[in-house]
Structure formats: structure tokens, C-alpha cells
Scaffold this motif. Structure first.
Motif, PDB file in Angstrom:
ATOM      1  N   GLN A  62       0.833  -1.197   0.000  1.00  0.00           N
ATOM      2  CA  GLN A  62       0.000   0.000   0.000  1.00  0.00           C
ATOM      3  C   GLN A  62       0.871   1.251   0.000  1.00  0.00           C
ATOM      4  OE1 GLN A  62      -2.951  -1.953   3.201  1.00  0.00           O
ATOM      5  NE2 GLN A  62      -3.597   0.110   2.541  1.00  0.00           N
ATOM      6  N   THR A 113      -6.128   9.982  -2.017  1.00  0.00           N
ATOM      7  CA  THR A 113      -6.220   8.708  -2.727  1.00  0.00           C
ATOM      8  C   THR A 113      -5.202   7.753  -2.145  1.00  0.00           C
ATOM      9  OG1 THR A 113      -6.911   9.793  -4.779  1.00  0.00           O
ATOM     10  CG2 THR A 113      -6.073   7.542  -4.943  1.00  0.00           C
ATOM     11  N   ARG A 164      -3.583   3.811  -2.357  1.00  0.00           N
ATOM     12  CA  ARG A 164      -3.400   2.804  -3.391  1.00  0.00           C
ATOM     13  C   ARG A 164      -3.023   1.462  -2.775  1.00  0.00           C
ATOM     14  NH1 ARG A 164      -2.258   3.192  -9.127  1.00  0.00           N
ATOM     15  NH2 ARG A 164      -1.385   1.216  -9.879  1.00  0.00           N
ATOM     16  N   CYS A 165      -3.497   0.401  -3.423  1.00  0.00           N
ATOM     17  CA  CYS A 165      -3.194  -0.966  -3.012  1.00  0.00           C
ATOM     18  C   CYS A 165      -2.788  -1.753  -4.250  1.00  0.00           C
ATOM     19  CB  CYS A 165      -4.420  -1.596  -2.358  1.00  0.00           C
ATOM     20  SG  CYS A 165      -4.298  -3.352  -1.997  1.00  0.00           S
ATOM     21  N   ASN A 166      -1.580  -2.280  -4.253  1.00  0.00           N
ATOM     22  CA  ASN A 166      -1.098  -3.120  -5.349  1.00  0.00           C
ATOM     23  C   ASN A 166      -0.961  -4.560  -4.869  1.00  0.00           C
ATOM     24  OD1 ASN A 166      -0.774  -0.940  -7.154  1.00  0.00           O
ATOM     25  ND2 ASN A 166       1.264  -0.520  -6.358  1.00  0.00           N
ATOM     26  N   TYR A 186      -4.544  -3.607  -9.046  1.00  0.00           N
ATOM     27  CA  TYR A 186      -4.489  -2.528  -8.073  1.00  0.00           C
ATOM     28  C   TYR A 186      -5.896  -2.090  -7.708  1.00  0.00           C
ATOM     29  CZ  TYR A 186      -5.540   1.085 -11.601  1.00  0.00           C
ATOM     30  OH  TYR A 186      -6.133   1.865 -12.555  1.00  0.00           O
ATOM     31  N   SER A 187      -5.970  -1.429  -6.552  1.00  0.00           N
ATOM     32  CA  SER A 187      -7.224  -0.847  -6.092  1.00  0.00           C
ATOM     33  C   SER A 187      -6.924   0.513  -5.482  1.00  0.00           C
ATOM     34  CB  SER A 187      -7.903  -1.752  -5.064  1.00  0.00           C
ATOM     35  OG  SER A 187      -9.149  -1.229  -4.650  1.00  0.00           O
ATOM     36  N   LEU A 188      -7.880   1.423  -5.601  1.00  0.00           N
ATOM     37  CA  LEU A 188      -7.735   2.766  -5.065  1.00  0.00           C
ATOM     38  C   LEU A 188      -8.892   3.065  -4.118  1.00  0.00           C
ATOM     39  CD1 LEU A 188      -6.890   4.671  -8.387  1.00  0.00           C
ATOM     40  CD2 LEU A 188      -5.272   3.828  -6.685  1.00  0.00           C
TER      41      LEU A 188
END
Lengths: 113, 114
Positions: A6, A20, A22-24, A69-71
Motif C-alpha cells: 500500500q 487517494t 493505493r493498493c497493489n 491494483y485498487s484505489l
């Protein structure tokens, strides 16, 4: 095993600002969850979002599974948004009978009045 | 509709002792998972119980054991406590193979080993 990272690790905002997170993740997943851990340790499930976009009040989340990924978007932040935000993905075992969540490294958010 | 409840909220033990933590799942849920969260880290999966059996286990030694009762509540037992076992222990409940596999967490038990 799957890696979940993250960014940013820490974030300081003034009340009213947007952010924002982020999650990868390193492998394909069939769902993703965002959690908020408040200063008292309570983990609150914010979103269950395998793909696409969801909104809940000032918070929204988008997951692009194909790009891993997710935001998480926080708009008009409030002091009560402070805490640690985790994303988590499941590792599903044989037959899908059970799964465990792999948590990301977390983003520590501090919203100042 | 009661959420996930854990007891006790705080616990202080000394090295070598044994501890039992308790969890009642959210109403309608049948699966309980336990996680350990060390200070400054994300939760780490310990194990999961369904139908009173341990279904999957994380990378934790045999000193960590559990139990699930017919009413779906669960216990986590830790034997021969070490200083490194000091952590927040979280219980999560879910519906087994449900269409919505959201996990709901309790408030945790803060364990301090002196």
C-alpha cells in the motif's frame, strides 16, 4: 505467496482535503476488501470490491483486477477518518472451502482540524 | 443484530502462562477466523474454524490452538506464552462460501506478556 503493498505509508491531511490511497497486489484475486482501523483497534469493513467502482458517502473505491491494483478515495476528509487503512485479498484454498485474508502494509492517515 | 464480540478486551500475562480468548460471531455467521496483529503491522492469519474443525492454518506454532462450539462461538488458546506473543488478537466472522464473503471483525483482545 501473494504480496500486497500500500502507498503512501503515512499521510497527513487538513480537514476538508481529498486523498487517494493505493493498493497493489502481485497475483490475480477474486475479491478485495478495504478496512479502516480506528485508533481503538476496531477494524471496520469499508468495501468488498472485486472489480469496478463502489461509493459510500464520502468514500469510494475502484479495483482494476486486470492491472492488480485498487484505489480508495476519501473526499472532504474529517478528523474521524483518522486511523489506518488496510486493503486485504483472499488466498482461497482447494475447492474454495476456506480462505484467509492477506493484509497490505497499511496507510496511516492523520486528519488535522 | 449483534456484531462480533470478543472477550476479554485486555489481558496481562507472564511468560510461560497459558491464555484463552473468546469470540462470538456475528448473528447468522458460521465461520470464525483468528488474526494476530503486532504493533505497527497488519493482521496475520492464525487459523479458521468451520463446522467445529480447523480448516486452514497460518504460519503459527502448535502453541496456538483453537476450538469452535456448536453455537459457532470460538476460543483461541495460547500455551507457554512468549514475550513476542504480545499483540492485538482479532476474531473475524463470515458466512462459509457465502456469495458475499465480507469479513466482520471484533474489537480485539489486547494481550500483553510480561
Amino acid at each position: 505467496g501473494i504480496q500486497v503493498e500500500q502507498s503512501p505509508p503515512d499521510l497527513i491531511l487538513q480537514e476538508g482535503a481529498n486523498s487517494t490511497l493505493r493498493c497493489n497486489f502481485s497475483d490475480s484475486v477474486n475479491n478485495l476488501q478495504w478496512f479502516h482501523q480506528n485508533p481503538w483497534g476496531q477494524l471496520i469493513n469499508l468495501f468488498y470490491i472485486p472489480s469496478g467502482t463502489k461509493q459510500n458517502g464520502r468514500l469510494s473505491a475502484t479495483t482494476v483486477a486486470t492491472e492488480r491494483y485498487s484505489l480508495l478515495y476519501i473526499s472532504s476528509s474529517q478528523t474521524t477518518d483518522s486511523g489506518v487503512y488496510f486493503c486485504a485479498v483472499p488466498v482461497t484454498y482447494y475447492g474454495g472451502a476456506t480462505n484467509k485474508l492477506i493484509f497490505g502494509t497499511g496507510t496511516l492517515l492523520a486528519v488535522q482540524p | 443484530d449483534a456484531g462480533v464480540t470478543q472477550s476479554p478486551t485486555h489481558l496481562i500475562k507472564t511468560r510461560g502462562q497459558q491464555v484463552t480468548l473468546r469470540c462470538s460471531p456475528k448473528s447468522g455467521h458460521d465461520t470464525v477466523s483468528w488474526y494476530q496483529q503486532a504493533l505497527g503491522q497488519g493482521p496475520q492469519f492464525i487459523f479458521q474454524y468451520y463446522e467445529e474443525e480447523e480448516r486452514q492454518r497460518g504460519n503459527f506454532p502448535d502453541r496456538f490452538s483453537g476450538h469452535q462450539f456448536p453455537n459457532y462461538s470460538s476460543e483461541l488458546n495460547v500455551n507457554a506464552l512468549l514475550l513476542g506473543d504480545s499483540a492485538l488478537y482479532l476474531c473475524a466472522s463470515s458466512l462459509h462460501r457465502g456469495r458475499d464473503e465480507k469479513l466482520f471483525f471484533g474489537s480485539g483482545t489486547q494481550l500483553s506478556v510480561l
